[in-house]
Design a protein around this motif. Structure first.
Motif, short mmCIF file in Angstrom:
data_model
loop_
_atom_site.label_atom_id
_atom_site.label_comp_id
_atom_site.label_asym_id
_atom_site.label_seq_id
_atom_site.Cartn_x
_atom_site.Cartn_y
_atom_site.Cartn_z
N ASN A 125 49.73 36.13 -59.16
CA ASN A 125 51.35 36.07 -58.85
C ASN A 125 51.59 35.49 -57.38
O ASN A 125 52.38 34.62 -56.90
N ASP A 126 50.65 36.10 -56.52
CA ASP A 126 51.06 36.04 -54.86
C ASP A 126 49.84 35.24 -54.28
O ASP A 126 50.03 34.70 -53.12
N THR A 127 48.64 35.02 -54.99
CA THR A 127 47.37 34.51 -54.28
C THR A 127 46.57 33.37 -55.16
O THR A 127 47.00 33.38 -56.25
N PHE A 128 45.93 32.77 -54.55
CA PHE A 128 45.13 31.84 -55.30
C PHE A 128 43.76 31.76 -54.54
O PHE A 128 43.47 32.16 -53.34
N VAL A 129 42.45 31.64 -55.39
CA VAL A 129 41.17 31.56 -54.96
C VAL A 129 40.59 30.08 -55.00
O VAL A 129 41.05 29.46 -56.06
N ILE A 130 40.06 29.50 -53.81
CA ILE A 130 39.66 28.11 -54.21
C ILE A 130 37.93 28.23 -53.93
O ILE A 130 37.43 29.14 -53.18
N GLU A 131 37.26 27.28 -54.51
CA GLU A 131 36.05 26.93 -53.98
C GLU A 131 35.92 26.00 -53.11
O GLU A 131 36.59 24.67 -53.23
N THR A 132 35.32 25.77 -51.85
CA THR A 132 35.40 24.94 -50.75
C THR A 132 34.21 24.01 -50.74
O THR A 132 34.28 23.08 -50.19
N SER A 133 33.09 24.27 -51.50
CA SER A 133 31.96 23.61 -51.42
C SER A 133 31.04 23.57 -52.76
O SER A 133 31.13 24.57 -53.54
N GLU A 134 29.96 22.84 -52.70
CA GLU A 134 29.06 22.98 -53.60
C GLU A 134 28.14 24.12 -53.78
O GLU A 134 27.79 24.60 -54.80
N ASP A 135 28.29 24.90 -52.37
CA ASP A 135 27.50 26.17 -52.48
C ASP A 135 28.67 27.32 -53.03
O ASP A 135 27.91 28.62 -52.89
N ARG A 136 29.44 26.96 -53.63
CA ARG A 136 30.24 27.96 -54.47
C ARG A 136 31.20 28.90 -53.45
O ARG A 136 31.14 30.32 -53.70
N VAL A 137 31.47 28.37 -52.17
CA VAL A 137 32.16 29.50 -51.14
C VAL A 137 33.37 29.62 -51.61
O VAL A 137 34.24 28.46 -51.95
N ARG A 138 33.76 30.66 -51.99
CA ARG A 138 35.13 31.08 -52.34
C ARG A 138 36.01 31.88 -51.37
O ARG A 138 35.41 32.75 -50.64
N MET A 139 37.19 31.27 -51.49
CA MET A 139 38.26 31.82 -50.27
C MET A 139 39.62 32.21 -50.91
O MET A 139 40.02 31.34 -52.10
#
Length: 120
Positions: free
Chosen positions: A62-76
């Motif tokens: 509802n309030d957040t989302f998680v993204i993957e930023t690179s091929e190394d599967r770094v998630r934020m």
């Protein structure tokens, strides 16, 4: 009431109406469009955050989302208000300016470098 007093009231009302249509209404439309974009966010979308980070959405709450930023599967994880746009936002430069710069002829490089003279 005198006609001058009535005229002043009409002018004040007209000023507020102009201010509403020129400033307040477009801002409300922009906010509504941004809210709809945030609510329509789904897994798999490529997004750009307000900080310029580009990634692929892997989960949404509802309030957040998680993204993957690179091929190394770094998630934020980000708050939804940090979403700038869905898709990759490359620059703020309009398309017309980009095209005109591509058509410009670059200056020819100078092959000769002037020799330095030393005074003794």
């Amino acid at each position: 009431m005198s006609s001058q007093g009535m005229s002043s009231i009409i002018m004040i009302v007209a000023l507020f109406a102009i201010m509403y249509f020129m400033m307040i209404r477009p801002e409300n439309k922009r906010k509504k469009k941004a809210q709809e974009m945030r609510e329509g966010l789904k897994k798999g979308d490529t997004i750009t955050t307000i900080g310029g980070i580009i990634g692929k959405v892997v989960s949404v709450t509802n309030d957040t989302f998680v993204i993957e930023t690179s091929e190394d599967r770094v998630r934020m994880e980000f708050a939804k208000w940090a979403l700038s746009s869905v898709g990759v936002q490359t620059s703020e430069q309009p398309e017309a300016e980009k095209k005109s710069k591509k058509n410009e002829v670059p200056e020819e490089p100078v092959d000769e470098i002037p020799a330095e003279t030393e005074e003794k």
